[in-house]
Design an enzyme around this catalytic site. Structure first.
Site, PDB file in Angstrom:
ATOM      1  N   GLU A 293      54.144  36.876  37.397  1.00 28.83           N
ATOM      2  CA  GLU A 293      54.873  35.547  37.217  1.00 28.83           C
ATOM      3  C   GLU A 293      53.867  34.571  36.413  1.00 28.83           C
ATOM      4  O   GLU A 293      52.756  34.569  37.134  1.00 28.83           O
ATOM      5  CB  GLU A 293      55.239  35.340  38.512  1.00 28.83           C
ATOM      6  CG  GLU A 293      56.472  36.114  39.203  1.00 28.83           C
ATOM      7  CD  GLU A 293      57.636  36.116  38.404  1.00 28.83           C
ATOM      8  OE1 GLU A 293      57.874  35.139  37.668  1.00 28.83           O
ATOM      9  OE2 GLU A 293      58.225  37.203  38.176  1.00 28.83           O
ATOM     10  N   CYS A 327      54.281  26.280  40.361  1.00 28.82           N
ATOM     11  CA  CYS A 327      54.801  26.561  38.854  1.00 28.82           C
ATOM     12  C   CYS A 327      55.966  26.158  38.887  1.00 28.82           C
ATOM     13  O   CYS A 327      56.490  26.127  37.740  1.00 28.82           O
ATOM     14  CB  CYS A 327      54.716  28.300  39.213  1.00 28.82           C
ATOM     15  SG  CYS A 327      55.492  28.631  40.535  1.00 28.82           S
TER      16      CYS A 327
HETATM   17  P1  NAD Z   1      44.908  31.585  36.143  1.00 29.21           P
HETATM   18  O1  NAD Z   1      45.514  32.607  35.151  1.00 29.21           O
HETATM   19  O2  NAD Z   1      43.560  30.664  35.474  1.00 29.21           O
HETATM   20  O3  NAD Z   1      44.114  32.534  37.093  1.00 29.21           O
HETATM   21  C1  NAD Z   1      44.857  33.533  37.847  1.00 29.21           C
HETATM   22  C2  NAD Z   1      43.940  34.478  38.216  1.00 29.21           C
HETATM   23  O4  NAD Z   1      43.618  35.457  36.992  1.00 29.21           O
HETATM   24  C3  NAD Z   1      42.934  34.191  38.932  1.00 29.21           C
HETATM   25  O5  NAD Z   1      42.398  34.719  39.988  1.00 29.21           O
HETATM   26  C4  NAD Z   1      41.850  34.205  38.046  1.00 29.21           C
HETATM   27  O6  NAD Z   1      40.550  34.284  38.345  1.00 29.21           O
HETATM   28  C5  NAD Z   1      42.254  35.524  37.230  1.00 29.21           C
HETATM   29  N1  NAD Z   1      41.819  35.590  36.001  1.00 29.21           N
HETATM   30  C6  NAD Z   1      41.471  34.779  35.033  1.00 29.21           C
HETATM   31  N2  NAD Z   1      40.996  35.402  33.890  1.00 29.21           N
HETATM   32  C7  NAD Z   1      41.398  36.715  34.068  1.00 29.21           C
HETATM   33  C8  NAD Z   1      41.160  37.778  32.971  1.00 29.21           C
HETATM   34  N3  NAD Z   1      40.677  37.631  31.865  1.00 29.21           N
HETATM   35  N4  NAD Z   1      41.430  39.075  33.566  1.00 29.21           N
HETATM   36  C9  NAD Z   1      41.802  39.268  35.223  1.00 29.21           C
HETATM   37  N5  NAD Z   1      41.832  38.196  35.635  1.00 29.21           N
HETATM   38  C10 NAD Z   1      41.516  36.875  35.288  1.00 29.21           C
HETATM   39  O7  NAD Z   1      45.997  30.799  36.974  1.00 29.21           O
HETATM   40  P2  NAD Z   1      45.785  29.695  38.154  1.00 29.21           P
HETATM   41  O8  NAD Z   1      45.070  28.553  37.314  1.00 29.21           O
HETATM   42  O9  NAD Z   1      45.177  30.426  39.372  1.00 29.21           O
HETATM   43  O10 NAD Z   1      47.142  29.504  38.487  1.00 29.21           O
HETATM   44  C11 NAD Z   1      48.106  28.549  37.750  1.00 29.21           C
HETATM   45  C12 NAD Z   1      49.011  29.115  36.956  1.00 29.21           C
HETATM   46  O11 NAD Z   1      49.752  30.070  37.555  1.00 29.21           O
HETATM   47  C13 NAD Z   1      49.864  28.365  36.260  1.00 29.21           C
HETATM   48  O12 NAD Z   1      50.060  28.802  34.602  1.00 29.21           O
HETATM   49  C14 NAD Z   1      51.299  28.593  36.774  1.00 29.21           C
HETATM   50  O13 NAD Z   1      52.370  28.404  36.136  1.00 29.21           O
HETATM   51  C15 NAD Z   1      51.182  29.772  37.290  1.00 29.21           C
HETATM   52  N6  NAD Z   1      51.906  30.298  38.441  1.00 29.21           N
HETATM   53  C16 NAD Z   1      53.065  30.761  38.319  1.00 29.21           C
HETATM   54  C17 NAD Z   1      53.950  31.396  39.355  1.00 29.21           C
HETATM   55  C18 NAD Z   1      55.100  31.851  39.031  1.00 29.21           C
HETATM   56  O14 NAD Z   1      55.691  32.319  39.898  1.00 29.21           O
HETATM   57  N7  NAD Z   1      55.633  32.037  37.901  1.00 29.21           N
HETATM   58  C19 NAD Z   1      53.367  30.956  40.538  1.00 29.21           C
HETATM   59  C20 NAD Z   1      52.323  30.264  40.756  1.00 29.21           C
HETATM   60  C21 NAD Z   1      51.336  29.934  39.660  1.00 29.21           C
END
Ligand code: NAD
Length: 541
Positions: A293, A327
């Site tokens: 998501e 989100c």
């Molecule tokens: P992010 O993508 O920065 O981080 C998410 C996770 O991925 C973190 O644990 C981060 O450390 C990890 N990560 C980062 N780079 C990585 C890589 N190269 N390989 C593996 N893991 C990696 O997102 P965030 O800032 O934590 O959350 C915000 C985002 O999440 C927004 O875009 C929001 O829309 C989305 N979100 C979506 C939903 C949904 O249900 N669609 C729900 C909540 C948040």
């Protein structure tokens, strides 16, 4: 001896407590906020149940008071990631073969612990570490998390009961095997409930996980690990690996035992992981399940027949609760020019009444955004709008990071339906509004459908129900969660299973029953009661 057929009936949703001053829940929460504020935890990795300290540390701070250090945490290196893969694989056999009702009992115990002893602990950690006010913490780290536990147990009992029919002389059944390998759970900062659920749905179904928590949600996520242990989740079933996401992603995706990725976060991170799986596709034991998501550009579409007050409420709370970091937060709005002045006036009135600041002051409606990177990114969008010819700031626009990462609730009004902030996710308290000519409703609907790559949530407001229906049809693929005369946010487990498509994810609907099927490999078994011995067809005999 176990021979009962256990079913878990549809649960009720966990009630949201009021936290009125002097109430027992408020007293417990205040004491816990005090306790957590006055200590600095040292958070280890937890691999196979063992605490590991690498000495390569980061800090956890309060976003609303960034000089206040809540914890240090240890980061994994390549060696520890490999250890976690080994631990998850070792725990897999025993956990997969544990009677599912025992697994369910452990998950139900998590729900009970969280509804009682861990409620103030998780709420306080989410407030301090992720800058949520009391209400936002309660609906996330308490109620939604509890609901995920209880509903998923109910859904699992439904899933396991889906069985094929018997044939003549044979009986058939489906075994729901856990995936063959480990699940990588990569979790976001913005919901403790999501972080928990991305692990515990696969775990309920017999899988083991490697948990990559967000660096800005480590405090609450660590307390969740403690709760899992107390509930009886065996060592190695969830392996807690704070550290650099790109390294964890790379090493896990290179393992032939990667069986699935359960992800919530930004679109770009999910795409990076998906590409990595693609590069390794020939090496895996099975094709990994990819469930993600991701981002959104969630909208409110206002028809000229809409109720102005209802739209203003939706715009204000939808865009600014939790600083716009849901989100599903409303981040663009299409509004008829005839209604816009009245809506804006009302939103301005709300904004003039609220306060922004520390989570411990319960008068504050708005708290801080999560970290400096996010703050700077939001500020960049605000400055872009200030400098643009085709946009102006009509509410807020201020920001200050001297104490905490504070951004005022902001509205950008634009005459350009393609304006940058009408199309790109900002993830902060910024709503961009495109007022359209009242006689150009369908042109505006087209913009709404085509100008952003996402498809997460959206809503339409209007009292003309027939027109509203036509708009809902035209916007069919713009949102996996769609609302009529309501804001596009606030999904509840069991009521509005959540997820979107297009660039917003695989739409596997967390909080609903469909998600569970992604974490099992059905094996269909036919047993013939009297095996045939003659190869000839009957007419040949
Ligand atoms: P992010 O993508 O920065 O981080 C998410 C996770 O991925 C973190 O644990 C981060 O450390 C990890 N990560 C980062 N780079 C990585 C890589 N190269 N390989 C593996 N893991 C990696 O997102 P965030 O800032 O934590 O959350 C915000 C985002 O999440 C927004 O875009 C929001 O829309 C989305 N979100 C979506 C939903 C949904 O249900 N669609 C729900 C909540 C948040």
């Amino acid at each position: 001896m176990k021979n009962s057929i256990v079913t878990f009936p549809l649960p009720a949703n966990e009630p949201v407590k009021s936290y009125l001053k002097g109430s027992p829940e408020r007293v417990a929460l205040d004491a816990e906020l005090e306790r957590q504020s006055s200590e600095v935890l040292d958070i280890p990795l937890i691999i196979g149940g063992k605490e590991i300290r690498t000495g390569n540390t980061g800090t956890v701070v309060c976003p609303h008071d960034h000089k206040h250090v809540l914890a240090t945490y240890h980061k994994c290196g390549e060696k520890e990631i490999q250890m976690a893969i080994d631990a998850a694989m070792e725990a897999h056999e025993k956990w997969a073969n544990t009677d599912w009702t025992v697994r369910a009992a452990i998950v139900m115990k998590c729900a009970e612990l969280l509804a009682t002893k861990y409620r103030p602990i998780l709420n306080a950690a989410t407030m301090l570490g992720q800058s949520k006010n009391i209400y936002q913490a309660e609906i996330d780290s308490a109620c939604e998390t509890i609901d995920f536990f209880r509903y998923n147990v109910h859904y699992a009992s439904k899933l396991y009961s889906i069985q094929p029919k018997d044939g003549s002389g044979n009986i058939n059944n489906t075994e729901y095997r856990p995936l063959e390998g480990f699940v990588l759970a990569v979790t976001p900062f913005n919901f403790s409930s999501i972080a928990c659920n991305l692990n515990m749905t696969p775990v309920l179904l017999g899988n083991t996980t490697i948990w990559k928590p967000s660096s800005t949600a480590i405090l609450s996520n660590y307390y969740l690990m403690q709760m899992f242990k107390e509930a009886g989740v065996p060592d190695g079933v969830v392996n807690f690996l704070p550290g650099q996401g790109s390294l964890i992603g790379k090493v896990c995706c290179a393992s032939r035992h990667l069986a699935g990725i359960h992800f919530t976060g930004s679109t770009s991170t999910f795409q990076t992981l998906w590409k990595s799986v693609g590069e390794n596709i020939a090496n895996y034991v099975s094709y990994p399940r990819l469930v993600g998501e991701t981002g959104g550009k969630d909208y409110i579409f206002v028809h000229p027949s809409a109720n102005v007050d209802a739209v203003a409420h939706a715009a204000f709370t939808g865009a600014y609760e939790y600083q716009g970091q849901k989100c599903s937060a409303a981040s663009r709005m299409y509004v008829p020019k005839s209604l816009w002045p009245a809506i804006l006036e009302k939103v301005k009135k709300f904004a003039s009444e609220i306060k922004m600041g520390d989570v411990k002051d319960s008068d504050n409606f708005i708290n801080a955004v999560i970290d400096e990177t996010s703050f700077d990114n939001i500020a960049k969008y605000i400055e872009f709008a200030k400098a643009a010819d085709d946009a102006k700031i009509v509410l807020g626009g201020g920001y200050d990071k001297s104490i905490g990462y504070f951004v005022e609730p902001t509205i950008i009004e634009t005459s350009n339906p393609h304006f940058k902030s009408m199309e790109e996710e900002i993830f902060g308290p910024v709503l961009t509004v495109y007022p359209y000519d009242d006689d150009k409703v369908w042109e505006a609907v087209k913009y709404c459908d085509t100008t952003s790559p996402y498809g997460l949530t959206g809503s339409v407001f209007g009292q003309d129900r027939l027109e509203v229906e036509k708009i809902a049809d035209a916007l069919c693929y713009t949102a996996g969660n769609f609302y009529v005369n309501d804001r596009p946010t606030g999904a509840v487990v069991g009521m509005q299973p959540f997820g979107g498509s297009r660039a917003s994810g695989t739409n596997d609907k967390a909080g609903g029953e469909f998600n569970l099927i992604r974490w099992v490999l059905p094996r269909v078994i036919k047993e013939t009661l009297v095996s045939p011995t003659d190869y000839r067809y009957s007419y040949m005999k």
